[in-house]
Motif scaffolding. Structure first.
Motif, PDB file in Angstrom:
ATOM      1  N   VAL A  87      -1.523  -5.270   0.333  1.00 15.31           N
ATOM      2  CA  VAL A  87      -3.038  -5.115  -0.307  1.00 15.31           C
ATOM      3  C   VAL A  87      -3.099  -6.342  -0.720  1.00 15.31           C
ATOM      4  O   VAL A  87      -4.326  -6.377  -1.486  1.00 15.31           O
ATOM      5  CB  VAL A  87      -2.853  -4.061  -1.452  1.00 15.31           C
ATOM      6  CG1 VAL A  87      -2.601  -2.598  -0.833  1.00 15.31           C
ATOM      7  CG2 VAL A  87      -2.145  -4.132  -2.529  1.00 15.31           C
ATOM      8  N   THR A 113       0.353   4.226  -0.414  1.00 11.11           N
ATOM      9  CA  THR A 113       0.031   5.464   0.157  1.00 11.11           C
ATOM     10  C   THR A 113       0.295   5.444   1.758  1.00 11.11           C
ATOM     11  O   THR A 113       0.317   6.568   2.411  1.00 11.11           O
ATOM     12  CB  THR A 113      -1.986   5.590   0.206  1.00 11.11           C
ATOM     13  OG1 THR A 113      -2.404   4.439   0.839  1.00 11.11           O
ATOM     14  CG2 THR A 113      -2.101   5.473  -1.551  1.00 11.11           C
ATOM     15  N   THR A 114       0.371   4.353   2.396  1.00 11.90           N
ATOM     16  CA  THR A 114       0.669   4.375   3.914  1.00 11.90           C
ATOM     17  C   THR A 114       1.975   3.627   4.148  1.00 11.90           C
ATOM     18  O   THR A 114       2.637   3.984   5.232  1.00 11.90           O
ATOM     19  CB  THR A 114      -0.636   3.686   4.662  1.00 11.90           C
ATOM     20  OG1 THR A 114      -0.232   2.215   4.199  1.00 11.90           O
ATOM     21  CG2 THR A 114      -1.786   4.325   4.417  1.00 11.90           C
ATOM     22  N   ASP A 121       0.873  -1.080   0.029  1.00 16.62           N
ATOM     23  CA  ASP A 121       0.016   0.183  -0.077  1.00 16.62           C
ATOM     24  C   ASP A 121       1.011   1.252   0.063  1.00 16.62           C
ATOM     25  O   ASP A 121       1.293   1.631   1.012  1.00 16.62           O
ATOM     26  CB  ASP A 121      -0.741  -0.086   1.340  1.00 16.62           C
ATOM     27  CG  ASP A 121      -1.891   1.098   1.252  1.00 16.62           C
ATOM     28  OD1 ASP A 121      -1.565   2.021   0.433  1.00 16.62           O
ATOM     29  OD2 ASP A 121      -3.122   0.826   2.018  1.00 16.62           O
ATOM     30  N   ASP A 131       2.119   0.958   5.008  1.00 15.72           N
ATOM     31  CA  ASP A 131       1.823   0.240   6.252  1.00 15.72           C
ATOM     32  C   ASP A 131       1.230  -1.160   6.039  1.00 15.72           C
ATOM     33  O   ASP A 131       0.896  -1.804   7.273  1.00 15.72           O
ATOM     34  CB  ASP A 131       0.944   1.049   7.164  1.00 15.72           C
ATOM     35  CG  ASP A 131       0.790   0.595   8.603  1.00 15.72           C
ATOM     36  OD1 ASP A 131       2.086   0.370   9.056  1.00 15.72           O
ATOM     37  OD2 ASP A 131      -0.301   0.562   8.928  1.00 15.72           O
ATOM     38  N   SER A 132       1.078  -1.813   4.844  1.00 17.26           N
ATOM     39  CA  SER A 132       0.653  -3.116   4.842  1.00 17.26           C
ATOM     40  C   SER A 132       0.560  -3.507   3.424  1.00 17.26           C
ATOM     41  O   SER A 132       0.785  -2.699   2.449  1.00 17.26           O
ATOM     42  CB  SER A 132      -0.902  -2.944   5.094  1.00 17.26           C
ATOM     43  OG  SER A 132      -1.509  -2.263   4.390  1.00 17.26           O
TER      44      SER A 132
END
Length: 213
Positions: free
Chosen positions: A107, A101-102, A99, A104-105
């Motif tokens: 997808v 955009t963050t 991801d 943080d993970s």
């Protein structure tokens, strides 16, 4: 061998440079044809005498190995659209389904990977995961601090993995077979951690993973 690279970004440049350095031919395809043409010109300048050309979609699958040098989920979408033409073909997925955009993970759902999704989209192709743990800058030069880059390779078809292994070796890199295609789950998670930790480690996107012997 003839290697088609789909995409014309930094990773395509790096893989293309290594492939041509290894004495192979490169075909480039991008949804924006001018980008493929520009990269072909740049690679010819970087590797004198290189056999490299931009091709359209109809010619893109006519190669020994097809590398999907595009972000997730574009590789999956291409595999689905081209699944008939990819039957029996060796398809290399280099993506990391992060991801962006963050940071943080991942997808993709637990228990799968971008590579496995590509294999599902084009079930008659022979999908191999490779190059997802290398950054574009070091890949272009092929080494860091005088050491060759390690390229982790995962796949269910031994013949396909051997072809990618031979390509990697000829390019001056070190291939490491890590097992079946499901190991792509760990490779993608591993690179996600590597990418997410760059700032904390005081590194940048030009760093690369290298394993000591």
């Amino acid at each position: 061998m003839i290697v088609t690279i789909v995409g014309a970004g930094n990773m395509a440049r790096g893989i293309g440079t290594r492939t041509l350095t290894g004495g192979h031919s490169v075909r480039l395809h991008d949804r924006t044809p001018a980008k493929a043409q520009d990269l072909a010109t740049a690679l010819r300048q970087a590797v004198p005498g290189a056999d490299v050309a931009a091709v359209d979609a109809d010619a893109a699958t006519d190669s020994d190995i097809l590398v999907l040098a595009v972000p997730h989920p574009a590789g999956r979408d291409i595999a689905e659209a081209w699944h008939g033409a990819l039957a029996g073909r060796i398809v290399v997925d280099i993506s990391n389904p992060v991801d962006f955009t963050t940071f943080d993970s991942l997808v993709v759902p637990p228990g799968t990977s971008a590579a496995e999704q590509i294999a599902t989209a084009a079930p008659e192709s022979r999908v191999v995961k490779a190059f997802n743990t290398t950054f574009a800058g070091p890949l272009t030069t092929g080494q860091v601090a005088g050491r060759p880059l390690d390229v982790f390779i995962a796949g269910d078809d031994d013949t396909a993995k051997q072809a990618v292994t031979d390509l990697v070796s000829s390019a001056g890199l070190r291939p490491l077979d890590v097992g079946p295609l499901r190991r792509a789950r760990e490779l993608e998670a591993f690179q996600f951690l590597h990418m997410a930790s760059q700032e904390r480690l005081g590194l940048n996107w030009s760093s690369a993973i290298a394993i000591l012997p």
